[in-house]
Design a protein around this motif. Structure first.
Motif, PDB file in Angstrom:
ATOM      1  N   GLU A 149       7.047  -8.171  10.495  1.00 53.22           N
ATOM      2  CA  GLU A 149       5.723  -8.495   9.939  1.00 53.22           C
ATOM      3  C   GLU A 149       4.638  -8.394  11.011  1.00 53.22           C
ATOM      4  N   GLN A 162      -0.375  -5.398   3.725  1.00 48.65           N
ATOM      5  CA  GLN A 162       0.446  -4.945   2.595  1.00 48.65           C
ATOM      6  C   GLN A 162      -0.124  -5.369   1.250  1.00 48.65           C
ATOM      7  N   HIS A 191       3.362  -5.030  11.297  1.00 48.66           N
ATOM      8  CA  HIS A 191       2.411  -4.665  10.239  1.00 48.66           C
ATOM      9  C   HIS A 191       0.968  -4.964  10.659  1.00 48.66           C
ATOM     10  N   CYS A 249      11.368  -2.483   3.617  1.00 47.97           N
ATOM     11  CA  CYS A 249       9.971  -2.926   3.588  1.00 47.97           C
ATOM     12  C   CYS A 249       9.420  -2.736   2.174  1.00 47.97           C
TER      13      CYS A 249
HETATM   14 NI    NI Z   1       7.336  -4.419   5.864  1.00 51.23          NI
END
Ligand code: NI
Length: 165
Positions: free
Chosen positions: A134, A52, A137, A91
């Protein structure tokens, strides 16, 4: 504050890639995890993963209400409960949309912290929730993948209406 990669941005591809194992917990990793935790605080998020912030590495940080700042390096979820519970997720990479997502209520995770120390953690409640979000991700998965197609279409329409493309 670190820039967060969002869906629809030019570098969104990183959100869909497998993150890579971290070979050395060096100064860069320590600084990055600190910066991620600071960004989290500013953006009022509860978790943030490497991809991210444009880092394709197996690292995420969490800091949900009632818990402390935590760093997870090369994490492995080694146990999930059979019981699943719904919880409304959002998110920072898909800002402005939320959905109820079913996930195991309890998990056990192994990882290394920012000091290079291995640990095992049993988590439930919101901490178990954010850890699983997470962790996804790091495998290129987003919470929007877990809602049915019709609902996802509606969510993404609303997302692009708010955020443009
Ligand atoms: Ni997220």
């Amino acid at each position: 504050m670190l820039d967060v990669v969002t869906i629809g941005s030019t570098n969104e591809d990183i959100l869909r890639k497998q993150a890579i194992t971290i070979a050395n917990i060096d100064e860069h990793i320590v600084r990055l995890s600190e910066a991620m935790l600071d960004s989290l605080e500013i953006q009022k998020g509860i978790g943030l993963a490497g991809p991210q912030v444009n880092e394709q590495i197996r690292l995420f940080v969490t800091n949900p209400p009632g818990d402390k700042r935590r760093v997870f390096i090369n994490p492995e979820i080694i146990m999930t409960s059979n019981e699943v519970v719904p919880y409304e997720e959002g998110c920072l990479s898909v800002p402005g949309v939320w959905a109820d997502i079913l996930r195991p209520s309890e998990i056990t995770i192994q990882a290394w912290d920012e000091n290079g120390k291995p640990f095992t953690l049993d988590a439930d409640g919101i901490l178990a929730r954010v850890i699983q979000h997470e962790y996804d991700h790091l495998r290129g998965r987003l919470f929007i993948d877990k809602v049915n197609e019709k609902k996802r279409e509606r969510m993404m329409k609303s997302y692009y209406r708010k955020n443009g493309r």
